[in-house]
Motif scaffolding. Structure first.
Motif, PDB file in Angstrom:
ATOM      1  N   PHE A  27       0.907  -1.253  -0.022  1.00 41.42           N
ATOM      2  CA  PHE A  27       0.087  -0.047  -0.040  1.00 41.42           C
ATOM      3  C   PHE A  27       0.964   1.090   0.076  1.00 41.42           C
ATOM      4  O   PHE A  27       0.550   2.273  -0.739  1.00 41.42           O
ATOM      5  CB  PHE A  27      -1.018   0.084   1.311  1.00 41.42           C
ATOM      6  CG  PHE A  27      -1.763   1.192   1.274  1.00 41.42           C
ATOM      7  CD1 PHE A  27      -3.017   1.281   0.592  1.00 41.42           C
ATOM      8  CD2 PHE A  27      -1.342   2.169   2.147  1.00 41.42           C
ATOM      9  CE1 PHE A  27      -3.647   2.637   0.781  1.00 41.42           C
ATOM     10  CE2 PHE A  27      -2.189   3.458   2.250  1.00 41.42           C
ATOM     11  CZ  PHE A  27      -3.458   3.739   1.668  1.00 41.42           C
ATOM     12  N   LEU A  28       1.989   1.214   0.887  1.00 40.70           N
ATOM     13  CA  LEU A  28       2.661   2.462   1.071  1.00 40.70           C
ATOM     14  C   LEU A  28       3.702   2.712  -0.248  1.00 40.70           C
ATOM     15  O   LEU A  28       3.585   4.034  -0.967  1.00 40.70           O
ATOM     16  CB  LEU A  28       3.736   2.290   2.186  1.00 40.70           C
ATOM     17  CG  LEU A  28       3.216   2.318   3.612  1.00 40.70           C
ATOM     18  CD1 LEU A  28       4.016   2.156   4.438  1.00 40.70           C
ATOM     19  CD2 LEU A  28       2.442   3.984   3.683  1.00 40.70           C
ATOM     20  N   ALA A  29       4.145   1.540  -1.178  1.00 42.67           N
ATOM     21  CA  ALA A  29       4.804   1.693  -2.237  1.00 42.67           C
ATOM     22  C   ALA A  29       3.902   2.298  -3.274  1.00 42.67           C
ATOM     23  O   ALA A  29       4.304   3.190  -4.018  1.00 42.67           O
ATOM     24  CB  ALA A  29       5.493   0.440  -2.667  1.00 42.67           C
ATOM     25  N   ARG A  30       2.616   1.788  -3.540  1.00 38.07           N
ATOM     26  CA  ARG A  30       1.994   2.142  -4.490  1.00 38.07           C
ATOM     27  C   ARG A  30       1.398   3.431  -4.364  1.00 38.07           C
ATOM     28  O   ARG A  30       1.170   4.311  -5.298  1.00 38.07           O
ATOM     29  CB  ARG A  30       0.621   0.999  -4.646  1.00 38.07           C
ATOM     30  CG  ARG A  30      -0.318   1.477  -5.512  1.00 38.07           C
ATOM     31  CD  ARG A  30      -1.493   0.420  -5.677  1.00 38.07           C
ATOM     32  NE  ARG A  30      -2.436   0.458  -4.533  1.00 38.07           N
ATOM     33  CZ  ARG A  30      -2.463  -0.473  -3.484  1.00 38.07           C
ATOM     34  NH1 ARG A  30      -1.866  -1.564  -3.487  1.00 38.07           N
ATOM     35  NH2 ARG A  30      -3.483  -0.121  -2.672  1.00 38.07           N
ATOM     36  N   ALA A  31       1.014   3.849  -3.135  1.00 36.37           N
ATOM     37  CA  ALA A  31       0.463   5.318  -2.840  1.00 36.37           C
ATOM     38  C   ALA A  31       1.530   6.237  -3.008  1.00 36.37           C
ATOM     39  O   ALA A  31       1.222   7.478  -3.805  1.00 36.37           O
ATOM     40  CB  ALA A  31       0.096   5.315  -1.361  1.00 36.37           C
ATOM     41  N   ALA A  32       2.727   6.215  -2.935  1.00 37.45           N
ATOM     42  CA  ALA A  32       3.714   6.806  -3.146  1.00 37.45           C
ATOM     43  C   ALA A  32       4.004   7.063  -4.666  1.00 37.45           C
ATOM     44  O   ALA A  32       4.182   8.289  -5.166  1.00 37.45           O
ATOM     45  CB  ALA A  32       5.142   6.690  -2.345  1.00 37.45           C
ATOM     46  N   ALA A  33       4.030   5.910  -5.179  1.00 34.45           N
ATOM     47  CA  ALA A  33       4.208   6.083  -6.586  1.00 34.45           C
ATOM     48  C   ALA A  33       2.977   6.889  -7.308  1.00 34.45           C
ATOM     49  O   ALA A  33       3.204   7.550  -8.326  1.00 34.45           O
ATOM     50  CB  ALA A  33       4.327   4.516  -7.332  1.00 34.45           C
TER      51      ALA A  33
END
Length: 342
Positions: A27-33
């Motif tokens: 979730f964190l990686a996708r949200a930042a991207a």
């Protein structure tokens, strides 16, 4: 390098050609991207190409990045959930070369890696990609926020829906639902609607939030440590009526007492709960052990060992005794409340 939005914004202002985010949390990686892609597409006319899959072909990357737009606009190449280990060393070298050689494209990439002893474990090929992206543009680990940051994030999400979420209610939500941010945001949205977009209270969280067996069992354990066998048995009855397996409930109880024994043993050698969290390779934040330390303060290490002996006996009885499982568990709760009273 850890992800920092100010540094990312500075990279956006400079117009660097690549942004690479990696985390242990999808979730964190996708949200930042996604946030970065949104900023790039909003800045000017941009044509977007999305290369799905763990390992897009080198030819796909070259074609997506190298094609000159008819209108002269910049190309945005998104590579979600990239898995560097899915490439050979030769192919990874070609991927890096394609990114370095692109003249009319900007890349937004994210990857998810595993953990080892509470820290992100970055494979060798991923390290090569990270190093290359750091030289070209922006590459950073999106670390999991601590409990205080998570509560703040949840309160902010509620505020955007004109809903009040108190610090106490946010803490209760974390206890009951764990630390999966995707799930937590969904829970906030659901509870905001359930409140009529007024206020999410701890009582509302207890009533409507997704049930978390560990959180419910920990509530039951706190009733035991508070010498309230009746309340503990009521909680047990509720868990059984929800069709939770007795062995699963017992396993969660054992986990709670093991946590208390570990922090108590750590205190004996002057190690804080954070060090215990690290030494035993716990995942996520150390919030769970912090609460365990507070509960363990009422016990000696010998008393906690006696509690674990009672739970071991219960586990064996549940797997082999003909006695009703609910009766076995109620008996164990009463023994824990009275027999090894702090």
């Amino acid at each position: 390098m850890l992800h920092n939005e100010q540094k990312r914004d500075a990279a956006l202002a400079k117009g660097v050609p690549v942004y690479y985010f990696y985390s242990t949390d999808p979730f964190l990686a996708r949200a930042a991207a996604e946030k970065t892609s949104k900023a790039l597409t909003g800045a000017e006319d941009t044509e977007t190409t999305r290369l799905d899959g763990p390992a897009p072909g080198v030819e796909e990357i070259i074609m997506s990045a190298g094609t000159i737009s008819f209108f002269g606009t910049r190309r945005l190449v998104e590579m979600p959930a990239l898995q560097p280990t899915a490439y050979t060393e030769k192919d990874m070298a070609e991927v890096i070369d394609a990114i370095e050689s692109a003249e009319n494209a900007v890349f937004v990439i994210y990857s998810v890696f595993g953990e080892e002893r509470g820290k992100i474990k970055i494979p060798k090929l991923a390290k090569k990609l990270i190093d290359a992206c750091e030289k070209l543009g922006y590459a950073a680990e999106v670390a999991k926020p601590g409990p205080q940051q998570m509560r703040s994030m949840l309160r902010s999400r509620a505020e955007k829906q004109d809903t009040i979420l108190s610090e106490n209610a946010a803490a209760t939500l974390l206890e009951r639902c764990g630390e999966d941010l995707f799930q937590l945001e969904n829970e906030v949205d659901k509870l905001a609607a359930a409140s009529g977009y007024t206020e999410i209270t701890p009582a509302l969280v207890a009533q409507f939030a997704t049930q978390n067996l560990e959180a419910d069992v920990f509530d039951m354990v706190r009733a035991v440590t508070g010498r309230n066998a009746a309340k503990a048995c009521q909680k047990l009855d509720a868990l059984l009526r929800l069709q939770n397996e007795p062995i699963a409930i017992t396993a969660a109880m054992i986990g709670s007492y093991v946590d208390m024994a570990r922090v108590k043993a750590g205190q004996a050698v002057r190690k804080p709960y954070g060090q215990v969290h690290k030494d035993f390779g716990y995942r996520g934040s150390d919030y769970r052990l912090k609460k365990s330390m507070e509960t363990a303060s009422r016990y000696t290490l010998a008393q906690l060992t006696a509690c674990l002996d009672i739970l071991l006996e219960l586990d064996k009885d549940l797997k082999g005794s003909p006695v009703d499982k609910a009766v076995l568990m109620q008996t164990a709760l009463c023994r824990l409340s009275a027999g090894v009273r702090p």
